[in-house]
Write a protein that holds these residues in place. Structure first.
Motif, PDB file in Angstrom:
ATOM      1  N   ASN A  28      10.613  12.192  -2.272  1.00 47.83           N
ATOM      2  CA  ASN A  28       8.998  12.917  -2.936  1.00 47.83           C
ATOM      3  C   ASN A  28       8.582  12.010  -3.809  1.00 47.83           C
ATOM      4  OD1 ASN A  28       9.967  15.604  -2.033  1.00 47.83           O
ATOM      5  ND2 ASN A  28      11.592  15.865  -4.299  1.00 47.83           N
ATOM      6  N   LEU A  29       8.355  10.780  -3.476  1.00 50.74           N
ATOM      7  CA  LEU A  29       7.593   9.495  -3.587  1.00 50.74           C
ATOM      8  C   LEU A  29       6.858   9.368  -2.550  1.00 50.74           C
ATOM      9  CD1 LEU A  29      10.227   6.657  -4.578  1.00 50.74           C
ATOM     10  CD2 LEU A  29       9.491   8.369  -5.733  1.00 50.74           C
ATOM     11  N   CYS A  30       4.756   8.395  -3.272  1.00 54.45           N
ATOM     12  CA  CYS A  30       4.229   8.402  -2.155  1.00 54.45           C
ATOM     13  C   CYS A  30       4.320   6.936  -2.110  1.00 54.45           C
ATOM     14  CB  CYS A  30       2.639   8.524  -2.832  1.00 54.45           C
ATOM     15  SG  CYS A  30       2.100  10.398  -3.321  1.00 54.45           S
ATOM     16  N   PHE A  31       4.320   6.656  -0.863  1.00 56.89           N
ATOM     17  CA  PHE A  31       4.429   5.280  -0.691  1.00 56.89           C
ATOM     18  C   PHE A  31       2.791   4.169  -0.336  1.00 56.89           C
ATOM     19  CE2 PHE A  31       8.215   6.834  -0.323  1.00 56.89           C
ATOM     20  CZ  PHE A  31       9.404   6.275  -1.191  1.00 56.89           C
ATOM     21  N   VAL A  32       1.968   3.593  -1.090  1.00 50.28           N
ATOM     22  CA  VAL A  32       1.213   2.599  -0.389  1.00 50.28           C
ATOM     23  C   VAL A  32       1.286   1.367  -0.025  1.00 50.28           C
ATOM     24  CG1 VAL A  32      -1.242   1.889  -1.038  1.00 50.28           C
ATOM     25  CG2 VAL A  32      -0.057   3.951  -2.121  1.00 50.28           C
ATOM     26  N   THR A  33       1.710   1.553   1.174  1.00 49.21           N
ATOM     27  CA  THR A  33       1.797  -0.292   2.117  1.00 49.21           C
ATOM     28  C   THR A  33       0.857  -0.437   2.737  1.00 49.21           C
ATOM     29  OG1 THR A  33       3.751   1.213   2.733  1.00 49.21           O
ATOM     30  CG2 THR A  33       2.907  -0.287   4.067  1.00 49.21           C
ATOM     31  N   THR A  34       0.848  -1.992   2.473  1.00 48.35           N
ATOM     32  CA  THR A  34      -0.659  -2.968   3.307  1.00 48.35           C
ATOM     33  C   THR A  34       0.023  -4.116   3.429  1.00 48.35           C
ATOM     34  OG1 THR A  34      -2.241  -2.638   0.618  1.00 48.35           O
ATOM     35  CG2 THR A  34      -2.945  -4.041   2.386  1.00 48.35           C
ATOM     36  N   THR A  35      -0.596  -4.075   5.186  1.00 47.79           N
ATOM     37  CA  THR A  35       0.415  -5.197   6.290  1.00 47.79           C
ATOM     38  C   THR A  35      -1.146  -5.693   6.035  1.00 47.79           C
ATOM     39  OG1 THR A  35      -0.252  -3.439   7.540  1.00 47.79           O
ATOM     40  CG2 THR A  35       1.778  -3.836   7.044  1.00 47.79           C
ATOM     41  N   GLN A  36      -0.790  -6.790   6.745  1.00 47.54           N
ATOM     42  CA  GLN A  36      -1.301  -7.944   7.156  1.00 47.54           C
ATOM     43  C   GLN A  36      -1.690  -8.167   8.262  1.00 47.54           C
ATOM     44  OE1 GLN A  36      -1.041 -11.995   5.244  1.00 47.54           O
ATOM     45  NE2 GLN A  36      -3.256 -12.542   4.373  1.00 47.54           N
ATOM     46  N   LEU A  61      -1.183   5.553   3.384  1.00 49.52           N
ATOM     47  CA  LEU A  61      -0.498   6.514   2.505  1.00 49.52           C
ATOM     48  C   LEU A  61       0.780   7.445   3.200  1.00 49.52           C
ATOM     49  CD1 LEU A  61       0.162   8.107  -0.399  1.00 49.52           C
ATOM     50  CD2 LEU A  61      -1.897   8.852   0.321  1.00 49.52           C
ATOM     51  N   VAL A  62       1.862   7.073   2.805  1.00 51.72           N
ATOM     52  CA  VAL A  62       2.763   8.167   3.362  1.00 51.72           C
ATOM     53  C   VAL A  62       3.448   9.073   1.923  1.00 51.72           C
ATOM     54  CG1 VAL A  62       5.173   8.718   4.290  1.00 51.72           C
ATOM     55  CG2 VAL A  62       3.829   6.408   4.625  1.00 51.72           C
ATOM     56  N   VAL A  63       2.931  10.328   3.079  1.00 52.68           N
ATOM     57  CA  VAL A  63       3.078  11.743   1.811  1.00 52.68           C
ATOM     58  C   VAL A  63       3.698  12.950   2.373  1.00 52.68           C
ATOM     59  CG1 VAL A  63       1.294  11.202  -0.054  1.00 52.68           C
ATOM     60  CG2 VAL A  63       1.073  12.922   2.134  1.00 52.68           C
ATOM     61  N   ARG A  64       4.710  13.674   2.059  1.00 49.40           N
ATOM     62  CA  ARG A  64       4.696  15.182   2.478  1.00 49.40           C
ATOM     63  C   ARG A  64       6.030  14.484   3.643  1.00 49.40           C
ATOM     64  NH1 ARG A  64       1.942  20.506   4.684  1.00 49.40           N
ATOM     65  NH2 ARG A  64       4.021  22.018   3.757  1.00 49.40           N
ATOM     66  N   PHE A  65       7.176  13.769   3.656  1.00 46.44           N
ATOM     67  CA  PHE A  65       7.061  13.164   3.604  1.00 46.44           C
ATOM     68  C   PHE A  65       9.066  13.640   4.163  1.00 46.44           C
ATOM     69  CE2 PHE A  65      10.315   8.918   3.624  1.00 46.44           C
ATOM     70  CZ  PHE A  65      10.758   8.789   5.015  1.00 46.44           C
ATOM     71  N   PHE A 104       1.348  13.460   6.694  1.00 44.98           N
ATOM     72  CA  PHE A 104       2.206  12.820   6.110  1.00 44.98           C
ATOM     73  C   PHE A 104       2.159  10.949   6.081  1.00 44.98           C
ATOM     74  CE2 PHE A 104       4.699  10.837   9.771  1.00 44.98           C
ATOM     75  CZ  PHE A 104       5.302  10.347   9.238  1.00 44.98           C
ATOM     76  N   TYR A 105       1.386  10.650   6.998  1.00 44.90           N
ATOM     77  CA  TYR A 105       0.946   9.103   7.287  1.00 44.90           C
ATOM     78  C   TYR A 105      -0.650   8.975   7.667  1.00 44.90           C
ATOM     79  CZ  TYR A 105       2.084   4.449   8.346  1.00 44.90           C
ATOM     80  OH  TYR A 105       2.101   2.567   8.153  1.00 44.90           O
ATOM     81  N   MET A 106      -1.607   8.347   6.808  1.00 42.02           N
ATOM     82  CA  MET A 106      -2.996   7.887   7.166  1.00 42.02           C
ATOM     83  C   MET A 106      -3.368   6.446   6.092  1.00 42.02           C
ATOM     84  SD  MET A 106      -3.190  11.133   3.554  1.00 42.02           S
ATOM     85  CE  MET A 106      -1.571  11.509   4.515  1.00 42.02           C
ATOM     86  N   ASP A 107      -4.679   6.473   7.061  1.00 39.35           N
ATOM     87  CA  ASP A 107      -5.277   5.540   6.233  1.00 39.35           C
ATOM     88  C   ASP A 107      -5.633   5.581   4.382  1.00 39.35           C
ATOM     89  OD1 ASP A 107      -6.723   2.584   6.742  1.00 39.35           O
ATOM     90  OD2 ASP A 107      -8.781   4.094   6.804  1.00 39.35           O
ATOM     91  N   PHE A 108      -5.878   4.648   4.182  1.00 33.93           N
ATOM     92  CA  PHE A 108      -5.551   5.356   2.420  1.00 33.93           C
ATOM     93  C   PHE A 108      -6.495   4.394   2.268  1.00 33.93           C
ATOM     94  CE2 PHE A 108      -3.823   5.015  -1.514  1.00 33.93           C
ATOM     95  CZ  PHE A 108      -4.432   6.336  -2.572  1.00 33.93           C
ATOM     96  N   GLN A 109      -8.037   4.363   1.899  1.00 33.94           N
ATOM     97  CA  GLN A 109      -8.453   3.666   1.289  1.00 33.94           C
ATOM     98  C   GLN A 109      -9.684   4.419  -0.193  1.00 33.94           C
ATOM     99  OE1 GLN A 109     -10.077   0.741   2.269  1.00 33.94           O
ATOM    100  NE2 GLN A 109      -8.111   0.255   3.752  1.00 33.94           N
ATOM    101  N   PRO A 110      -8.847   4.501  -1.544  1.00 32.87           N
ATOM    102  CA  PRO A 110      -9.585   5.127  -2.667  1.00 32.87           C
ATOM    103  C   PRO A 110     -10.476   4.084  -3.268  1.00 32.87           C
ATOM    104  CG  PRO A 110      -7.039   4.233  -3.023  1.00 32.87           C
ATOM    105  CD  PRO A 110      -7.252   4.100  -1.164  1.00 32.87           C
ATOM    106  N   PHE A 111      -9.704   2.456  -2.941  1.00 36.26           N
ATOM    107  CA  PHE A 111     -11.122   2.013  -4.020  1.00 36.26           C
ATOM    108  C   PHE A 111     -11.988   0.808  -2.416  1.00 36.26           C
ATOM    109  CE2 PHE A 111      -7.103   1.988  -5.882  1.00 36.26           C
ATOM    110  CZ  PHE A 111      -7.409   3.021  -6.647  1.00 36.26           C
ATOM    111  N   ASP A 112     -13.185   0.757  -2.924  1.00 43.42           N
ATOM    112  CA  ASP A 112     -13.840   0.051  -2.026  1.00 43.42           C
ATOM    113  C   ASP A 112     -13.116  -1.580  -2.334  1.00 43.42           C
ATOM    114  OD1 ASP A 112     -15.457   1.721  -1.699  1.00 43.42           O
ATOM    115  OD2 ASP A 112     -17.043   0.629  -3.169  1.00 43.42           O
ATOM    116  N   ASN A 184      -1.498  18.664  -5.079  1.00 46.61           N
ATOM    117  CA  ASN A 184      -1.034  17.429  -6.317  1.00 46.61           C
ATOM    118  C   ASN A 184      -0.155  16.657  -6.062  1.00 46.61           C
ATOM    119  OD1 ASN A 184      -2.954  17.550  -9.019  1.00 46.61           O
ATOM    120  ND2 ASN A 184      -2.188  19.741  -8.421  1.00 46.61           N
ATOM    121  N   LEU A 185       0.964  17.228  -5.153  1.00 45.09           N
ATOM    122  CA  LEU A 185       1.879  16.517  -4.149  1.00 45.09           C
ATOM    123  C   LEU A 185       2.203  16.214  -3.028  1.00 45.09           C
ATOM    124  CD1 LEU A 185       3.931  18.236  -7.402  1.00 45.09           C
ATOM    125  CD2 LEU A 185       4.785  16.053  -7.072  1.00 45.09           C
ATOM    126  N   GLY A 186       1.749  17.072  -2.254  1.00 43.01           N
ATOM    127  CA  GLY A 186       1.767  17.339  -0.901  1.00 43.01           C
ATOM    128  C   GLY A 186       2.512  18.040   0.109  1.00 43.01           C
TER     129      GLY A 186
END
Length: 256
Positions: A28-36, A61-65, A104-112, A184-186
């Motif tokens: 039930n957590l939200c996972f924000v993953t950044t890879t280089q 971002l991983v949600v509705r997992f 459940f999994y998508m590109d996540f760009q909430p901040f510039d 609010n929680l997906g």
């Protein structure tokens, strides 16, 4: 930050040259993953990470997992994952619902400046300094959001009350309860509760003697109900699962 974040995962390029394959299970957590400098390909219940010749940063971002999915790294990469507690990410991202409705999994760009900042953080060698810089960045995005009522509803969903009782207690319809949870929680309240019971079972397994006792300890009706719900979230029989997962570790991964 402990109020909003459950923890972090770090992976470093060069730790091993071997491919890494594992199954990960609902949370039930939200996972924000950044890879280089990696390519991330999403398949049916599968994520494949391969090296990229291009220098780039990708944040997802991983949600509705709600289902297990396979993660494949062709080789280890530089990666940082932040595990946000339920409603934790809502404190930082004003339009989070725009992401939650997309799957459940998508590109996540909430901040510039997110990927620019992450590129800089990857350049820090010391992990403690990385965490300090990471938390400082996210704290700069913290918003004053009123979520007390929703937090109380989430606590009730994690209890033994029926969903009908919870809706009545908070003077809302079940349809509206579903709507605010998805926004609010997906997840729907039923999906959230199902995953919560599963995660509770993983913790409870450390202190019980058998699956029958575990089913009652983790708020399931009986052992058959427990097995049915468990298999729906893992595709694995619980007896096999607990023989092959180290339940003493926080991360429940099944390496393949």
């Amino acid at each position: 930050m402990r109020k909003y974040i459950d923890g972090y995962y770090f992976m470093a390029k060069g730790e091993s040259e071997l491919p890494v394959h594992y199954l990960t299970f609902p949370y039930n957590l939200c996972f924000v993953t950044t890879t280089q400098n990696s390519n991330v390909k999403i398949g049916e219940e599968k994520i494949i990470v391969t090296p990229s010749k291009k220098k780039k940063i990708v944040t997802d971002l991983v949600v509705r997992f709600n289902k297990p999915f396979k993660v494949v790294y062709q080789e280890p990469t530089n990666e940082i994952t932040i595990k946000f507690k339920p409603l934790g990410l809502n404190r930082f991202v004003a339009n989070l619902s725009d992401y939650l409705i997309n799957g459940f999994y998508m590109d996540f760009q909430p901040f510039d400046d997110l990927n620019t900042e992450m590129q800089s953080i990857f350049g820090i060698v010391n992990k403690e300094e990385q965490i300090e810089r990471l938390e400082s960045y996210w704290l700069s995005k913290l918003k004053n959001v009123e979520l007390d009522r929703l937090e109380n509803i989430v606590a009730d969903i994690e209890s033994e009350r029926t969903i009908a009782e919870i809706a009545k207690k908070h003077q809302i319809s079940r349809q509206y309860l579903n709507k605010i949870f998805l926004k609010n929680l997906g997840k729907t309240p039923s999906e959230y509760r199902k995953v919560h019971k599963f995660r509770r079972a993983l913790l409870d397994f450390q202190k019980v003697n058998n699956l029958t006792e575990l089913s009652y300890e983790s708020l399931f009706y009986d052992q058959s109900h427990f097995i049915k719900e468990f298999k729906s979230l893992t595709n694995i029989n619980p007896s096999f699962f607990f023989k092959n997962i180290d339940s003493n570790k926080e991360i429940a991964w099944l390496f393949l």
